[in-house]
Design a protein around this motif. Sequence first.
Motif, mmCIF file in Angstrom:
data_model
loop_
_atom_site.group_PDB
_atom_site.id
_atom_site.type_symbol
_atom_site.label_atom_id
_atom_site.label_comp_id
_atom_site.label_asym_id
_atom_site.label_seq_id
_atom_site.Cartn_x
_atom_site.Cartn_y
_atom_site.Cartn_z
ATOM 1 N N GLY A 1 0.798 -1.209 0.000
ATOM 2 C CA GLY A 1 0.000 0.000 0.000
ATOM 3 C C GLY A 1 0.832 1.261 0.000
ATOM 4 N N ARG A 2 2.010 1.187 0.527
ATOM 5 C CA ARG A 2 2.892 2.358 0.590
ATOM 6 C C ARG A 2 3.241 2.884 -0.795
ATOM 7 N N TRP A 3 3.379 1.980 -1.747
ATOM 8 C CA TRP A 3 3.768 2.378 -3.112
ATOM 9 C C TRP A 3 2.626 2.209 -4.107
ATOM 10 N N ALA A 4 1.412 2.021 -3.600
ATOM 11 C CA ALA A 4 0.275 1.760 -4.483
ATOM 12 C C ALA A 4 -0.121 2.972 -5.314
ATOM 13 N N ASN A 5 0.335 4.162 -4.941
ATOM 14 C CA ASN A 5 -0.010 5.365 -5.703
ATOM 15 C C ASN A 5 1.134 5.830 -6.590
ATOM 16 N N LEU A 6 2.094 4.941 -6.874
ATOM 17 C CA LEU A 6 3.271 5.295 -7.681
ATOM 18 C C LEU A 6 3.333 4.480 -8.955
#
Length: 331
Positions: free
Chosen positions: A24-29
């Motif tokens: 989830g930490r990198w789900a918007n990248l």
Amino acid sequence: MQTSCRHMHGVEQKEKMRSMQQDGRWANLSVVVPAFNEQSGLGVTLDSLLSELPGAEVILVDDCSTDGTSQVALERGIIVVRHTFNQGQGAALKTGMLHANREYVAWFDADNEHRAEDLKRMTDLMRSNDLVAVIGQRGGSASFLRGAGKWLIRLVGKGLKINAGADLNCGLRVFRREVILRYLPLIPDRFSASLVTTLTMIERRYPILFEPISVNERIGHSTVRLRDGFEALFLLLRSVLLFAPMRVFLPIGTALIGIGALYSAIVAAWVGRGIPAGGLLLVVLGMMLIILGLIADQISQLRLSQLPQMQMAKRIPHIETALQQGNADAE
């Protein structure tokens, strides 16, 4: 035994939750990797991205390579978009950004020069500081020729009052996708996309950050040539003329007026023949340049005001449909 099983189950659940949080930490990248005949270094590059950025969307844009570049990405389940003919690094980056679906979009070279650890830190800085862009700053250049070219570009940039750090054209950077998409028409198709986007972020006064990064040894051969350096200088001047033309016309015009007035005063006082034609010509030429700069400034503001409203196509022509290894296996 039952307690031990419950303990093991609890550990597995914690590990699973930790993995989901990391994803989830990198789900918007989204990470766009432009590539042209980068089979030798691409595998190492993609492996580092997949291991360090779980959950991120990685898009390889194959700029009509003649080797196995696309296959290397497909074997790792990476989304692949392939140009049907070679268009240039800038065109590949634009294609990748149009296909990206996340809030943030990053550029990452395919030759193993960049480090995924730096990209992670830059993305965290974007989120924590509510920035529009974070641009990498390399410490040095691998070759004397390229280093000299970058020094010349920085020198010209300083002369034009561009405060863009020590590295105008580093390829590792992160943007807010909704913002950078407004300026796709300004990005050239070849090797100066990084230079133009840096100037765009600065001149439009977006909140950005320059972040020092480290580089690895490049795998493969660079396709940058001497002519690309001259093209970068031309695009630097053209970008300044687009965003702030008075920065070019006003100093030159003022200097010509000052020289013409001083020359005319000296000749008139010492020779006593009145204002010389040469001095008058310099003054008039300086005034014309300033007026031309004012007209160019109005045109540039009109063009820039229209950029956010420009309708960009969802797909750039001359590309093949995006592929994914999972879909290929299903077929």
